[in-house]
Design a protein around this motif. Structure first.
Motif, mmCIF file in Angstrom:
data_model
loop_
_atom_site.group_PDB
_atom_site.id
_atom_site.type_symbol
_atom_site.label_atom_id
_atom_site.label_comp_id
_atom_site.label_asym_id
_atom_site.label_seq_id
_atom_site.Cartn_x
_atom_site.Cartn_y
_atom_site.Cartn_z
ATOM 1 N N ASP A 1 0.827 -1.210 0.000
ATOM 2 C CA ASP A 1 0.000 0.000 0.000
ATOM 3 C C ASP A 1 0.862 1.261 0.000
ATOM 4 N N VAL A 2 1.900 1.249 -0.807
ATOM 5 C CA VAL A 2 2.833 2.378 -0.858
ATOM 6 C C VAL A 2 2.112 3.673 -1.246
ATOM 7 N N ASP A 3 2.543 4.748 -0.633
ATOM 8 C CA ASP A 3 2.066 6.080 -1.008
ATOM 9 C C ASP A 3 2.911 6.552 -2.188
ATOM 10 N N VAL A 4 2.298 6.711 -3.365
ATOM 11 C CA VAL A 4 3.061 7.080 -4.560
ATOM 12 C C VAL A 4 3.015 8.587 -4.820
ATOM 13 N N THR A 5 2.670 9.346 -3.808
ATOM 14 C CA THR A 5 2.702 10.802 -3.957
ATOM 15 C C THR A 5 4.108 11.235 -4.341
ATOM 16 N N PHE A 6 4.193 12.080 -5.368
ATOM 17 C CA PHE A 6 5.497 12.576 -5.803
ATOM 18 C C PHE A 6 5.415 14.078 -5.989
ATOM 19 N N ASP A 7 6.155 14.786 -5.160
ATOM 20 C CA ASP A 7 6.265 16.234 -5.282
ATOM 21 C C ASP A 7 7.514 16.665 -4.507
ATOM 22 N N GLU A 8 7.730 17.970 -4.421
ATOM 23 C CA GLU A 8 8.919 18.462 -3.719
ATOM 24 C C GLU A 8 8.918 18.046 -2.253
ATOM 25 N N SER A 9 7.751 18.043 -1.639
ATOM 26 C CA SER A 9 7.663 17.691 -0.229
ATOM 27 C C SER A 9 8.111 16.248 0.009
ATOM 28 N N ARG A 10 7.788 15.369 -0.923
ATOM 29 C CA ARG A 10 8.187 13.967 -0.761
ATOM 30 C C ARG A 10 9.705 13.838 -0.842
ATOM 31 N N ILE A 11 10.316 14.579 -1.734
ATOM 32 C CA ILE A 11 11.775 14.545 -1.847
ATOM 33 C C ILE A 11 12.415 15.071 -0.569
ATOM 34 N N LEU A 12 11.886 16.165 -0.045
ATOM 35 C CA LEU A 12 12.405 16.718 1.205
ATOM 36 C C LEU A 12 12.212 15.731 2.351
ATOM 37 N N GLU A 13 11.114 14.999 2.308
ATOM 38 C CA GLU A 13 10.852 13.990 3.342
ATOM 39 C C GLU A 13 11.964 12.937 3.351
ATOM 40 N N PHE A 14 12.383 12.505 2.169
ATOM 41 C CA PHE A 14 13.476 11.533 2.090
ATOM 42 C C PHE A 14 14.750 12.108 2.704
ATOM 43 N N TYR A 15 15.081 13.337 2.330
ATOM 44 C CA TYR A 15 16.290 13.974 2.872
ATOM 45 C C TYR A 15 16.221 14.056 4.388
ATOM 46 N N ARG A 16 15.119 14.548 4.891
ATOM 47 C CA ARG A 16 15.023 14.799 6.329
ATOM 48 C C ARG A 16 15.016 13.510 7.129
ATOM 49 N N HIS A 17 14.445 12.460 6.556
ATOM 50 C CA HIS A 17 14.457 11.184 7.265
ATOM 51 C C HIS A 17 15.875 10.607 7.301
ATOM 52 N N LEU A 18 16.557 10.654 6.171
ATOM 53 C CA LEU A 18 17.906 10.093 6.113
ATOM 54 C C LEU A 18 18.885 10.856 6.988
ATOM 55 N N PHE A 19 18.744 12.180 7.018
ATOM 56 C CA PHE A 19 19.726 13.003 7.709
ATOM 57 C C PHE A 19 19.162 13.636 8.968
ATOM 58 N N ALA A 20 18.189 12.974 9.568
ATOM 59 C CA ALA A 20 17.615 13.493 10.802
ATOM 60 C C ALA A 20 18.639 13.409 11.916
ATOM 61 N N GLU A 21 18.332 14.058 13.024
ATOM 62 C CA GLU A 21 19.264 14.119 14.140
ATOM 63 C C GLU A 21 19.674 12.718 14.578
ATOM 64 N N GLY A 22 20.972 12.540 14.793
ATOM 65 C CA GLY A 22 21.504 11.252 15.207
ATOM 66 C C GLY A 22 22.381 10.628 14.162
ATOM 67 N N VAL A 23 22.189 11.018 12.900
ATOM 68 C CA VAL A 23 22.996 10.427 11.848
ATOM 69 C C VAL A 23 24.450 10.831 11.975
ATOM 70 N N GLY A 24 24.682 12.000 12.518
ATOM 71 C CA GLY A 24 26.054 12.469 12.643
ATOM 72 C C GLY A 24 26.767 11.963 13.879
ATOM 73 N N ALA A 25 26.216 10.928 14.541
ATOM 74 C CA ALA A 25 26.821 10.425 15.766
ATOM 75 C C ALA A 25 28.216 9.873 15.508
ATOM 76 N N THR A 26 29.018 9.824 16.562
ATOM 77 C CA THR A 26 30.371 9.300 16.440
ATOM 78 C C THR A 26 30.335 7.827 16.085
ATOM 79 N N SER A 27 31.207 7.415 15.192
ATOM 80 C CA SER A 27 31.232 6.026 14.770
ATOM 81 C C SER A 27 31.624 5.112 15.913
ATOM 82 N N GLY A 28 31.014 3.926 15.929
ATOM 83 C CA GLY A 28 31.365 2.930 16.922
ATOM 84 C C GLY A 28 32.501 2.069 16.415
ATOM 85 N N THR A 29 32.416 0.778 16.633
ATOM 86 C CA THR A 29 33.508 -0.109 16.252
ATOM 87 C C THR A 29 33.492 -0.451 14.777
#
Length: 271
Positions: A105-133
């Motif tokens: 049941d994928v949402d196939v909405t495609f617009d600028e907001s959807r693209i921004l959603e991908f960016y913000r999800h991928l680079f949300a807070e926590g992604v820049g954390a210090t690497s572990g082992t």
């Protein structure tokens, strides 16, 4: 025919550098492949992807992005929620986005907001954390160093608006688009220097979204990334090479349609 299509597409908003020069044999081959792709799309095959299918797409996509790891490392990153390394968080978030795009049941909405959603999800807070082992690749490290700035400052730009508008309205002269339009959009998205970093990461999400929007639901179990990863050099040469825009776009269209065609063939062979 494809010749008429390209003439219409060119006069409805393509940049001058986007003139495409396919040989007659290439045009005939693409027409043949697209007829087969559309035929498979009209069939009613059962499609029931499982966790292994999603992981296969994640694995293939990470390899295309030059983020190398073993299968054991992949399993650890996806299951160990206490692993707060940048790479593990990035892979888990990619898995979440791909799972949604591969769902029934994928949402196939495609617009600028959807693209921004991908960016913000991928680079949300926590992604820049210090690497572990776990070892981090230079690709992931470079992306994460600018994650905070990207997260805080990126909004829809005029270039992105025009590119989305081109696909939805101006691609082939009507208010719909076909596979070749998708190929052109993905290429222009990657090569538009005014868009933020991380374009290659996001383009694979857009690829699945737009293919699902076209009704190519077999990509749920046999995504083009799985085909592309078998020839990573060919993929990078087609999508990311520094060749002139004219030959680069032409090569990418021929490569991309071929990969979607091969994924449709493999899916058909499963039934």
């Amino acid at each position: 025919c494809l010749f008429l299509y390209f003439v219409i597409a060119y006069y409805n908003g393509m940049k001058a550098s986007d003139v495409i020069h396919l040989t007659n044999s290439q045009k005939l081959e693409i027409e043949r492949q697209m007829r087969y792709i559309d035929f498979i799309a009209r069939q009613s095959f059962p499609i029931t992807p499982g966790c292994d299918d999603v992981r296969a797409v994640v694995d293939a996509t990470m390899l295309l992005l030059n983020i190398d790891y073993t299968q054991d490392q992949l399993h650890t990153m996806l299951t160990d929620v206490e692993d707060n390394s940048s790479q593990a968080i990035f892979v888990r978030r990619y898995y979440e986005l791909l799972s949604a795009l591969l769902s029934e049941d994928v949402d196939v909405t495609f617009d600028e907001s959807r693209i921004l959603e991908f960016y913000r999800h991928l680079f949300a807070e926590g992604v820049g954390a210090t690497s572990g082992t776990m070892r981090r690749s230079s690709t992931v490290s470079s992306l994460h160093r600018s994650a905070v700035a990207l997260r805080d400052s990126y909004t829809a730009s005029r270039e992105l608006s025009e590119l989305v508008e081109w696909l939805l309205v101006g691609g082939n002269g009507v208010s719909s688009f076909i596979l070749i339009d998708v190929a052109m959009f993905l290429y222009r998205f990657v090569h538009e220097s005014t868009l933020p970093r991380g374009r290659e990461e996001v383009v694979h999400l857009l690829m699945l979204l737009l293919l699902r929007r076209l009704g190519y639901n077999w990509v749920r179990v046999c995504a083009p990334a799985i085909v592309m990863v078998e020839n990573r050099v060919g993929y990078r040469r087609a999508l990311l090479s520094d060749s002139d825009a004219k030959s680069g776009l032409t090569n990418w269209i021929f490569y991309f349609v071929g990969a979607v065609y091969e994924s449709a063939k493999r899916f058909s062979g499963m039934h």
